[in-house]
Design a protein around this motif. Structure first.
Motif, PDB file in Angstrom:
ATOM      1  N   ASP A  10      -4.811   2.041  -3.888  1.00 53.81           N
ATOM      2  CA  ASP A  10      -3.583   2.641  -3.378  1.00 53.81           C
ATOM      3  C   ASP A  10      -2.420   1.652  -3.285  1.00 53.81           C
ATOM      4  O   ASP A  10      -1.475   1.866  -2.539  1.00 53.81           O
ATOM      5  CB  ASP A  10      -3.844   3.267  -2.004  1.00 53.81           C
TER       6      ASP A  10
ATOM      7  N   THR B 292       0.711  -0.807  -4.999  1.00 50.72           N
ATOM      8  CA  THR B 292       1.703  -0.890  -6.059  1.00 50.72           C
ATOM      9  C   THR B 292       2.285  -2.291  -6.017  1.00 50.72           C
ATOM     10  O   THR B 292       2.468  -2.864  -4.943  1.00 50.72           O
ATOM     11  CB  THR B 292       2.819   0.162  -5.856  1.00 50.72           C
TER      12      THR B 292
ATOM     13  N   SER C 213       2.590   4.379  -3.083  1.00 52.55           N
ATOM     14  CA  SER C 213       2.601   4.873  -4.459  1.00 52.55           C
ATOM     15  C   SER C 213       3.814   4.322  -5.204  1.00 52.55           C
ATOM     16  O   SER C 213       4.827   3.962  -4.584  1.00 52.55           O
ATOM     17  CB  SER C 213       2.660   6.402  -4.470  1.00 52.55           C
TER      18      SER C 213
ATOM     19  N   LYS D  90       0.874  -1.177   0.000  1.00 54.58           N
ATOM     20  CA  LYS D  90       0.000   0.000   0.000  1.00 54.58           C
ATOM     21  C   LYS D  90       0.906   1.219   0.000  1.00 54.58           C
ATOM     22  O   LYS D  90       1.262   1.748   1.059  1.00 54.58           O
ATOM     23  CB  LYS D  90      -0.923  -0.015   1.212  1.00 54.58           C
TER      24      LYS D  90
ATOM     25  N   PRO E 231       1.693   0.170 -10.999  1.00 57.02           N
ATOM     26  CA  PRO E 231       0.565   0.611 -10.162  1.00 57.02           C
ATOM     27  C   PRO E 231      -0.474  -0.501 -10.080  1.00 57.02           C
ATOM     28  O   PRO E 231      -0.746  -1.182 -11.072  1.00 57.02           O
ATOM     29  CB  PRO E 231       0.005   1.820 -10.905  1.00 57.02           C
TER      30      PRO E 231
ATOM     31  N   ASP F 136       5.894   6.041  -6.836  1.00 54.32           N
ATOM     32  CA  ASP F 136       7.011   6.941  -6.544  1.00 54.32           C
ATOM     33  C   ASP F 136       7.671   6.613  -5.209  1.00 54.32           C
ATOM     34  O   ASP F 136       8.899   6.679  -5.086  1.00 54.32           O
ATOM     35  CB  ASP F 136       6.551   8.401  -6.557  1.00 54.32           C
TER      36      ASP F 136
END
Length: 157
Positions: A98, A100, A16, A14, A94, A18
């Motif tokens: 939420d 990744t 991003s 959980k 992704p 990035d």
């Protein structure tokens, strides 16, 4: 000669893309889930990890493309010579909501190498550590209580 498959695993977190990319390319991020590092995690950079050894593991960063891909080549590893020439790769995708997904493959780390069992157990621990770092802000990098407990349980020093 029979060729066996490289070590690979998939981790979902959980976080991003990035945040995951930063955990793989910054010395602060790497130290939080794997091992203290020096150097640069950008494309063409070099990372050095001391890993409780007198001479460091040296990794050349072949590619660091935000936020989808990180590729390394191990150029020196005096304490684990089997690793020289192997290529850890991280593919970031992704996921739903939420989350990744990280597909990790250590190219060249196969059953043909003497260190395979120890290395795969270590990668399993550090991939969980990476997920914990991303999700709760606290991983189990080298030397942490979680890492020391794992090493004691598996007789890895």
């Amino acid at each position: 000669m029979t060729t066996t498959a490289d070590y690979q695993t998939t981790v979902r977190a959980k976080a991003s893309p990035d945040a995951l990319f930063d955990a793989l390319t910054t010395v602060t991020g790497l130290a939080a889930w794997w091992n203290p590092a020096t150097g640069s995690g950008v494309t063409g950079g070099e990372l050095r990890f001391h890993m409780n050894a007198s001479h460091p593991l040296v990794i050349h960063v072949e590619e660091a493309t935000r936020p989808s891909s990180v590729r390394w080549t191990v150029v020196d590893c005096p304490f684990l010579p089997d690793w020289v020439g192997t290529r850890p790769t991280f593919t970031i995708t992704p996921g739903d909501g939420d989350t990744t997904e990280l597909f990790f493959r250590h190219r060249g780390l196969s059953e043909e190498l003497e260190c395979f069992g120890m290395c795969t157990r270590s990668w399993q621990h550090y991939m969980s550590s990476l997920r914990d770092y991303l999700e709760v802000g606290d991983g189990s990098p080298l030397g942490s209580p979680g890492d020391l407990a794992r090493r004691q349980a598996t007789s890895i020093r």
